[in-house]
Write a protein that holds these residues in place. Structure first.
Motif, PDB file in Angstrom:
ATOM      1  N   ILE A   1       0.831  -1.206   0.000  1.00 56.14           N
ATOM      2  CA  ILE A   1       0.000   0.000   0.000  1.00 56.14           C
ATOM      3  C   ILE A   1       0.866   1.257   0.000  1.00 56.14           C
ATOM      4  CG2 ILE A   1      -1.925  -1.125   1.159  1.00 56.14           C
ATOM      5  CD1 ILE A   1      -0.963   0.058   3.782  1.00 56.14           C
ATOM      6  N   PHE A   2       2.131   1.149  -0.375  1.00 56.89           N
ATOM      7  CA  PHE A   2       3.045   2.301  -0.354  1.00 56.89           C
ATOM      8  C   PHE A   2       3.430   2.670  -1.773  1.00 56.89           C
ATOM      9  CE2 PHE A   2       7.409   3.990  -0.193  1.00 56.89           C
ATOM     10  CZ  PHE A   2       7.175   5.120   0.571  1.00 56.89           C
ATOM     11  N   LEU A   3       3.535   3.984  -2.026  1.00 59.93           N
ATOM     12  CA  LEU A   3       3.920   4.511  -3.333  1.00 59.93           C
ATOM     13  C   LEU A   3       5.027   5.538  -3.126  1.00 59.93           C
ATOM     14  CD1 LEU A   3       3.562   4.822  -6.390  1.00 59.93           C
ATOM     15  CD2 LEU A   3       1.803   6.559  -5.925  1.00 59.93           C
ATOM     16  N   ASP A   4       6.158   5.288  -3.761  1.00 58.08           N
ATOM     17  CA  ASP A   4       7.306   6.198  -3.683  1.00 58.08           C
ATOM     18  C   ASP A   4       7.191   7.223  -4.806  1.00 58.08           C
ATOM     19  OD1 ASP A   4       9.665   7.485  -3.272  1.00 58.08           O
ATOM     20  OD2 ASP A   4      10.972   5.761  -3.628  1.00 58.08           O
ATOM     21  N   ASP A   5       6.659   8.398  -4.487  1.00 58.13           N
ATOM     22  CA  ASP A   5       6.482   9.459  -5.477  1.00 58.13           C
ATOM     23  C   ASP A   5       7.519  10.566  -5.342  1.00 58.13           C
ATOM     24  OD1 ASP A   5       5.605  10.336  -3.052  1.00 58.13           O
ATOM     25  OD2 ASP A   5       3.848  11.410  -3.830  1.00 58.13           O
ATOM     26  N   SER A   6       8.604  10.314  -4.648  1.00 58.76           N
ATOM     27  CA  SER A   6       9.641  11.333  -4.482  1.00 58.76           C
ATOM     28  C   SER A   6      10.490  11.434  -5.740  1.00 58.76           C
ATOM     29  CB  SER A   6      10.530  10.990  -3.288  1.00 58.76           C
ATOM     30  OG  SER A   6      11.185   9.745  -3.496  1.00 58.76           O
ATOM     31  N   GLU A   7      11.005  12.619  -5.983  1.00 60.86           N
ATOM     32  CA  GLU A   7      11.863  12.845  -7.143  1.00 60.86           C
ATOM     33  C   GLU A   7      13.273  12.374  -6.811  1.00 60.86           C
ATOM     34  OE1 GLU A   7      13.331  16.521 -10.052  1.00 60.86           O
ATOM     35  OE2 GLU A   7      12.186  16.899  -8.219  1.00 60.86           O
ATOM     36  N   PRO A   8      13.886  11.563  -7.667  1.00 62.12           N
ATOM     37  CA  PRO A   8      15.247  11.100  -7.377  1.00 62.12           C
ATOM     38  C   PRO A   8      16.220  12.266  -7.284  1.00 62.12           C
ATOM     39  CG  PRO A   8      14.249   9.786  -9.129  1.00 62.12           C
ATOM     40  CD  PRO A   8      13.341  10.950  -8.901  1.00 62.12           C
ATOM     41  N   SER A   9      17.234  12.101  -6.465  1.00 69.07           N
ATOM     42  CA  SER A   9      18.237  13.154  -6.300  1.00 69.07           C
ATOM     43  C   SER A   9      19.027  13.385  -7.581  1.00 69.07           C
ATOM     44  CB  SER A   9      19.183  12.782  -5.160  1.00 69.07           C
ATOM     45  OG  SER A   9      19.847  11.547  -5.433  1.00 69.07           O
ATOM     46  N   PHE A  10      19.174  12.350  -8.410  1.00 72.85           N
ATOM     47  CA  PHE A  10      19.913  12.516  -9.661  1.00 72.85           C
ATOM     48  C   PHE A  10      19.187  13.470 -10.599  1.00 72.85           C
ATOM     49  CE2 PHE A  10      20.533  11.177 -14.098  1.00 72.85           C
ATOM     50  CZ  PHE A  10      21.901  11.376 -14.221  1.00 72.85           C
ATOM     51  N   GLU A  11      17.861  13.408 -10.618  1.00 71.05           N
ATOM     52  CA  GLU A  11      17.102  14.304 -11.494  1.00 71.05           C
ATOM     53  C   GLU A  11      17.235  15.752 -11.032  1.00 71.05           C
ATOM     54  OE1 GLU A  11      15.757  13.370 -14.214  1.00 71.05           O
ATOM     55  OE2 GLU A  11      16.034  11.201 -13.949  1.00 71.05           O
ATOM     56  N   ARG A  12      17.177  15.991  -9.734  1.00 72.01           N
ATOM     57  CA  ARG A  12      17.344  17.354  -9.230  1.00 72.01           C
ATOM     58  C   ARG A  12      18.736  17.891  -9.532  1.00 72.01           C
ATOM     59  NH1 ARG A  12      14.857  14.981  -4.630  1.00 72.01           N
ATOM     60  NH2 ARG A  12      16.857  15.058  -3.541  1.00 72.01           N
ATOM     61  N   TRP A  13      19.746  17.035  -9.344  1.00 70.36           N
ATOM     62  CA  TRP A  13      21.117  17.466  -9.623  1.00 70.36           C
ATOM     63  C   TRP A  13      21.311  17.765 -11.103  1.00 70.36           C
ATOM     64  CZ3 TRP A  13      24.614  14.804 -12.749  1.00 70.36           C
ATOM     65  CH2 TRP A  13      25.919  15.301 -12.763  1.00 70.36           C
ATOM     66  N   LEU A  14      20.761  16.943 -11.977  1.00 73.78           N
ATOM     67  CA  LEU A  14      20.921  17.158 -13.415  1.00 73.78           C
ATOM     68  C   LEU A  14      20.225  18.442 -13.857  1.00 73.78           C
ATOM     69  CD1 LEU A  14      21.993  16.079 -16.083  1.00 73.78           C
ATOM     70  CD2 LEU A  14      19.897  14.738 -16.329  1.00 73.78           C
ATOM     71  N   ALA A  15      19.044  18.720 -13.301  1.00 70.46           N
ATOM     72  CA  ALA A  15      18.349  19.959 -13.669  1.00 70.46           C
ATOM     73  C   ALA A  15      19.125  21.186 -13.211  1.00 70.46           C
ATOM     74  CB  ALA A  15      16.944  19.955 -13.065  1.00 70.46           C
ATOM     75  N   GLU A  16      19.772  21.116 -12.055  1.00 66.99           N
ATOM     76  CA  GLU A  16      20.562  22.254 -11.583  1.00 66.99           C
ATOM     77  C   GLU A  16      21.805  22.462 -12.421  1.00 66.99           C
ATOM     78  OE1 GLU A  16      21.410  21.460  -7.538  1.00 66.99           O
ATOM     79  OE2 GLU A  16      19.331  21.711  -6.838  1.00 66.99           O
ATOM     80  N   ARG A  17      22.469  21.391 -12.830  1.00 68.03           N
ATOM     81  CA  ARG A  17      23.714  21.539 -13.601  1.00 68.03           C
ATOM     82  C   ARG A  17      23.468  21.956 -15.042  1.00 68.03           C
ATOM     83  NH1 ARG A  17      27.107  22.892 -10.466  1.00 68.03           N
ATOM     84  NH2 ARG A  17      28.743  22.395 -11.988  1.00 68.03           N
ATOM     85  N   LEU A  18      22.297  21.659 -15.594  1.00 65.60           N
ATOM     86  CA  LEU A  18      21.986  22.052 -16.970  1.00 65.60           C
ATOM     87  C   LEU A  18      21.364  23.437 -17.048  1.00 65.60           C
ATOM     88  CD1 LEU A  18      20.529  18.722 -18.422  1.00 65.60           C
ATOM     89  CD2 LEU A  18      22.851  19.618 -18.637  1.00 65.60           C
TER      90      LEU A  18
END
Length: 375
Positions: free
Chosen positions: A225-242
């Motif tokens: 009954i659990f859903l992991d809807d968090s954004e991965p840290s890699f996606e946040r890091w890639l958006a900041e570096r680009l």
């Protein structure tokens, strides 16, 4: 002046107070010496000897009462009054965790009695259930009072049984088990079958109460009954570096980084630290290329403007590429086929035979290394 002469070794003897046998210096063993420093001497009630007393009994009587306390659960004063004999022992082999005996609990061992494991519970598969009219409404678990949790919920009973099995299999300690049960009681209060518990909704409330978030989500995943809807840290890091790159350059750089991170048909995924190092090293050059753009309203080929055009800012200074980018380009240029070559890869050097230039006026000169043999 010393009591014994130099080089004298005291033989094995018995203590004058507790009659223990062993090697020690002086007339008393270390335990009786420290016992006598904090108690006054008088006639013992149990053995009628003049010794340092505690509650009217000497240390030898206290040792015998400790031995009797291992088999009989009675008051300390009752065990001291029932002493009729003394069991002798060796120095240093007595119990060292205090003179007062501790009553053993029922079943053996010490400390509080362990709680029994939770009763086995499973998910009850109902034959039918009422489908919700609307979709699931997001819940605010931070407003729920921990004291108002529903402890009689069948979902909580099933979760506690699963948590007990996981704790036995993975070696969770007592503190972790208590924190997991508290977190499950908060999360599963007013839970309805068919709902999904999202990570974004329970992460902050559980951390605010200093509960085990990772262990709690492990139990919820086991329940399904659990859903992991968090954004991965890699996606946040890639958006900041680009950020700050030109759209075309950012798209190609993202494609390159994702190929390094996730691998491809003929390449294995790299470590995350390697991906960070590559993009951080190439980012200054990518920012420099993003700044080199044709002037607004001008010729993209760089031809000079007319005197009526507004002044154009000076072109930016060329950015020096990192060393590893230059070497990577050289390796690609050396290994890839070139348009003017008919074969693949780096061309091989062609060995040509040495030739001598002919002169019509003079005969050919012979090499000095290989002179002509004489007749």
């Amino acid at each position: 002046m010393s009591r014994y002469p130099k080089g004298y070794v005291k033989p094995t003897d018995s203590c004058d107070s507790c009659l223990a046998w062993g090697d020690f210096s002086g007339g008393l063993c270390p335990a009786c010496y420290m016992f006598g420093r904090s108690h006054e001497a008088a006639t013992c009630v149990g053995c009628l000897r003049v010794q340092p007393l505690k509650w009217g009994y000497c240390r030898l009587c206290w040792c015998q009462a400790r031995i009797n306390g291992r088999t009989a659960e009675a008051d300390v004063r009752a065990r001291l009054g029932a002493i009729g004999h003394h069991q002798l022992f060796f120095v240093g082999l007595h119990y060292r965790r205090g003179s007062a005996p501790v009553v053993a609990r029922r079943g053996g061992g010490r400390g509080a009695i362990k709680k029994p494991p939770p009763a086995p519970a499973w998910h009850s598969n109902a034959g039918w259930r009422q489908l919700p009219l609307f979709g699931q409404v997001p819940r605010d678990y931070g407003r729920l009072d921990p004291t108002a949790a529903d402890l009689a919920s069948p979902w909580l009973a099933w979760a506690k049984y699963l948590a007990y099995q996981l704790a036995e299999a993975r070696g969770w300690g007592r503190g972790i088990r208590i924190a997991v049960n508290r977190g499950l009681a908060i999360v599963l209060t007013e839970y309805v079958e068919g709902d999904v518990i999202r990570q974004s909704e329970i992460f902050t409330p559980l951390r605010a109460l200093d509960l085990r978030f990772g262990h709690t989500t492990t139990v919820l995943e086991e329940m399904g009954i659990f859903l992991d809807d968090s954004e991965p840290s890699f996606e946040r890091w890639l958006a900041e570096r680009l950020e700050g790159l030109a759209p075309g350059i950012a798209a190609e750089a993202e494609r390159w980084i994702r190929a390094l991170h996730g691998g491809g048909p003929r390449s294995l995924p790299r470590q995350q630290s390697t991906v960070w190092l590559y993009l951080n090293g190439a980012r200054p050059a990518l920012l420099g290329w993003s700044e080199i753009r044709p002037p607004a309203g001008g010729d993209p080929r760089g031809r000079p403007r007319s005197p009526q055009d507004p002044a154009r800012p000076p072109p930016p200074r060329p950015t020096r590429l990192p060393a590893f980018v230059v070497r990577l380009g050289q390796a690609f240029r050396r290994d890839l086929p070139q348009p003017h070559q008919s074969h693949q890869g780096r061309p091989e050097r062609v060995q040509r035979a040495p030739t001598a230039r002919a002169c019509p006026d003079r005969p050919l000169r012979r090499s000095r290394r290989h002179p002509q043999p004489r007749d």
